[in-house]
Scaffold this motif. Structure first.
Motif, mmCIF file in Angstrom:
data_model
loop_
_atom_site.group_PDB
_atom_site.id
_atom_site.type_symbol
_atom_site.label_atom_id
_atom_site.label_comp_id
_atom_site.label_asym_id
_atom_site.label_seq_id
_atom_site.Cartn_x
_atom_site.Cartn_y
_atom_site.Cartn_z
ATOM 1 N N VAL A 34 0.871 -1.176 0.000
ATOM 2 C CA VAL A 34 0.000 0.000 0.000
ATOM 3 C C VAL A 34 0.905 1.222 0.000
ATOM 4 N N VAL A 35 0.662 2.150 -0.923
ATOM 5 C CA VAL A 35 1.455 3.368 -1.042
ATOM 6 C C VAL A 35 0.572 4.563 -0.697
ATOM 7 N N LEU A 36 1.113 5.509 0.071
ATOM 8 C CA LEU A 36 0.377 6.700 0.484
ATOM 9 C C LEU A 36 0.956 7.928 -0.216
ATOM 10 N N ASP A 37 0.077 8.789 -0.693
ATOM 11 C CA ASP A 37 0.482 10.055 -1.312
ATOM 12 C C ASP A 37 -0.434 11.144 -0.757
ATOM 13 N N ILE A 38 0.067 11.864 0.240
ATOM 14 C CA ILE A 38 -0.737 12.865 0.945
ATOM 15 C C ILE A 38 0.016 14.189 0.906
ATOM 16 N N THR A 39 -0.640 15.230 0.451
ATOM 17 C CA THR A 39 -0.019 16.549 0.402
ATOM 18 C C THR A 39 -0.620 17.522 1.404
ATOM 19 N N SER A 40 -1.752 17.161 1.991
ATOM 20 C CA SER A 40 -2.430 18.073 2.915
ATOM 21 C C SER A 40 -3.358 17.272 3.806
ATOM 22 N N PRO A 41 -3.600 17.731 5.038
ATOM 23 C CA PRO A 41 -4.560 17.036 5.908
ATOM 24 C C PRO A 41 -6.009 17.314 5.530
ATOM 25 N N ALA A 42 -6.242 18.276 4.660
ATOM 26 C CA ALA A 42 -7.603 18.608 4.238
ATOM 27 C C ALA A 42 -7.939 17.793 2.999
ATOM 28 N N ILE A 43 -8.758 16.758 3.173
ATOM 29 C CA ILE A 43 -8.989 15.783 2.115
ATOM 30 C C ILE A 43 -10.286 16.083 1.378
ATOM 31 N N SER A 44 -10.184 16.241 0.058
ATOM 32 C CA SER A 44 -11.368 16.380 -0.782
ATOM 33 C C SER A 44 -11.875 15.012 -1.204
ATOM 34 N N HIS A 45 -11.000 14.195 -1.780
ATOM 35 C CA HIS A 45 -11.333 12.824 -2.143
ATOM 36 C C HIS A 45 -10.044 12.045 -2.302
ATOM 37 N N VAL A 46 -10.161 10.739 -2.374
ATOM 38 C CA VAL A 46 -9.005 9.851 -2.484
ATOM 39 C C VAL A 46 -9.148 9.030 -3.750
#
Length: 618
Positions: free
Chosen positions: A222-234
């Motif tokens: 599983v790979v994670l790609d997160i740029t901000s804690p404010a999530i619009s959709h995944v």
């Protein structure tokens, strides 16, 4: 019995040959358009299926997830911004070691055949750092990888990884080891780690340290790609290198876990919900999926796992402008926990569900049994034209047929020999031109100087133009030899496209749709080079060349997925930029990561198209 009697009787066989030659073009174009219409109908509910999880052991959404350390992750992300870049690996492994894990680092250097910056540096140096959470219930025979790619704009991924590691290390139910992996070298770093872990070498130009220790067989990643804690959709990404896909079960399980946490889910960045299944939106997602798969490029880090038969997905988080972020990030952390627990339940590698599919929404897909027949229709059209050319090549009297000719004949057929010299002459010429297109960047870098993205573009375009100018000067030994040349050409084309289609359906589809019309119409000029039909054939062949088809796909991508409005100059400018970037990625992926798409287009597809181009000038 009736078919056998027709085949055994020379005169009746010749009548059948007349009929095939008379109607071949109409039937071929009919099959071509049937295939296109079939493809456009695929995103409908009648031809697509609802997703399901075939592997019962996954049990997505059945376990209760309790990750609630989102506040700690946000604070850690802020802290990471003030840590020097070269100290991030040491800071991370000291944190992970404090949770009782084994921690290690691996240095690597990727020597690239292309300079990507103004300093003309052709190598990337980086560090992979990883920790292993040993399962208490087993003896490290199987493992799950949780990975992130670290860069200066993506520190939230590393913060969430460390936060999850701290939480998961306190849970007693793990039956598989969990490897927490971070790399600051992108795909090259991940490739270096995988080669060292698996003990194999499938890339060129990557030097790396050996790993200090390993866990068991990697069950999934599983790979994670997160740029901000404010999530619009995944977005759930599944496309791997060379068009390979992860098992559909692991992707469907990820979607179900996300829905349980009430997080909007998208496919290829296009939002899609359970109640919204409009045809236009589904078609857009299908085209995006086909375009991404056709490039053969890994969609993210997970794409490098897929080539080693390790099912993997990437959770790519899209941010929104205004949100507190804490609750969203907590829900995302529980999603990752739920996905890991699904994989933890597996007793064997995923194999029940499909490895060949096209996604059109988060809950509907198209099976290979439905999307391959349209391509087969176009193959039949090419085969019909090829068979007609074989009949024309072997029986000279059939070449005088017209639409009003009588289908009966009293004379016996007089068969001629196959002109081997003409076939070999054109074959060797176009093969040499294809290799020139492939090798021109390497020739430049070895003889002249460093290769840059702009120079790569000039080399490829220059060699393409040289081959297009050279091939028409190759003359056949006899004006009638073009029938047998076209027959062998269509035979090789169908074989090549079928082989490509079995490995990368989307690439074969794009090539087939673009090259079929010029192939069906290719024929020498009837003595008059200014004949209107001849000019139309040449123009159609040129406009549907592989190079321009690649550019059309880039224009379509920019027009569909990039907001440029009605400014067509901006559209073309961005399309040219995207074309150059795409060519650079294809070349690097082929030379370093082992992708075969660039090689296939240069030494297989381009030479076959050159045969069509040559026939129009005979």
């Amino acid at each position: 019995m009736r078919i056998a009697s027709i085949i055994s009787d020379p005169k009746r066989r010749r009548v059948l040959s007349y009929k095939i030659i008379s109607f071949r073009r109409k039937l071929a174009f009919l099959l071509y358009f049937v295939g296109l219409v079939w493809l456009l109908l695929l995103p409908t509910d009648e031809l697509s299926g609802a997703f399901y999880v075939d592997e019962n052991a996954l049990m997505p959404g059945m376990a209760s997830n309790h990750y609630n350390r989102e506040g700690h992750a946000i604070q850690m992300a802020e802290q990471l911004k003030h840590i020097p870049w070269n100290e991030l690996p040491q800071w991370t492994i000291s944190k992970l070691a404090g949770f009782g894990m084994e921690t290690f680092t691996q240095n690597f250097t990727a020597k690239l055949p292309l300079s990507l910056n103004t300093k003309l540096s052709s190598s990337i140096e980086g560090v992979n750092w990883y920790s292993i959470l040993r399962a208490e219930k087993t003896s490290s025979t199987e493992a799950i990888v949780l990975a992130v790619m670290v860069d200066k704009g993506n520190l939230f991924s590393l913060a969430v990884l460390v936060s999850l590691a701290e939480y998961l290390s306190t849970q007693p139910f793990w039956a598989k080891d969990i490897i927490f992996l971070a790399t600051n070298g992108g795909q090259y770093g991940m490739q270096a780690w995988l080669e060292a872990y698996l003990g194999i070498k499938s890339s060129v130009g990557i030097a790396k340290d050996n790993l200090a220790t390993r866990s068991g067989i990697i069950q999934a990643a599983v790979v994670l790609d997160i740029t901000s804690p404010a999530i619009s959709h995944v977005s759930v990404l599944t496309n791997g290198i060379n068009g390979q896909l992860s098992n559909q079960d692991i992707a469907n399980a990820a979607v179900m876990v996300l829905h349980r946490e009430m997080i909007p889910v998208s496919i290829h960045g296009q939002e899609s919900t359970f109640i919204d299944d409009k045809y236009r939106k589904s078609l857009k997602i299908m085209l995006k999926s086909i375009g991404q798969q056709a490039t053969g490029l890994p969609e993210h880090l997970h794409g490098l796992f897929v080539r080693y038969h390790i099912d993997a997905v990437t959770f790519k988080v899209y941010s929104k402008s205004h949100s507190s972020g804490g609750k969203d990030l907590g829900a995302f952390g529980r999603t990752v926990e739920g996905q890991l627990r699904c994989i933890n339940n597996l007793l064997e590698p995923l194999h029940h569900s499909m490895f060949f599919y096209l996604s059109i929404s988060t809950f509907r897909y198209i099976s290979i049994s439905l999307y391959f027949p349209p391509l087969a229709c176009i193959f039949v059209a090419l085969a019909l034209e090829g068979f007609a050319q074989w009949l024309l090549a072997r029986d000279p009297e059939l070449r005088t047929i017209t639409d009003t000719s009588s289908p009966t004949v009293d004379t016996d057929a007089i068969y001629v020999a196959i002109p081997v010299a003409s076939v070999l002459q054109i074959g060797i010429t176009v093969a040499t031109c294809g290799y020139l297109v492939y090798a021109s960047p390497m020739i430049y870098s070895n003889l002249i100087g460093p290769l840059t993205p702009s120079v790569l573009l000039y080399c490829v375009v220059g060699s393409v133009l040289v081959s297009m100018v050279t091939v028409p000067f190759v003359r056949l030994a006899s004006p009638c030899d073009w029938h047998i040349v076209k027959f062998f050409y269509l035979l090789l084309l169908i074989t090549a496209l079928l082989g490509i289609g079995l490995l990368n359906f989307s690439l074969s589809l794009i090539i087939t749709v673009g090259i079929t019309v010029p192939c069906l119409c290719a024929a020498p000029s009837s003595g008059n080079r200014c004949d209107m039909k001849c000019l139309i054939r040449v123009l159609a062949t040129l406009l549907l060349s592989p190079v321009l088809v690649f550019f059309y796909c880039c224009v379509l991508h920019v027009y569909t997925f990039v907001e440029v409005g009605n400014d067509y100059s901006t559209l073309l400018l961005k399309a040219f930029e995207f074309t150059s970037e795409g060519l650079t990625e294809l070349y690097l992926s082929s030379q370093v990561l082992g992708s075969w798409v660039y090689v296939t287009i240069c030494v297989c597809v381009w030479p076959l198209w050159l045969v069509t181009w040559s026939l129009n000038f005979q």
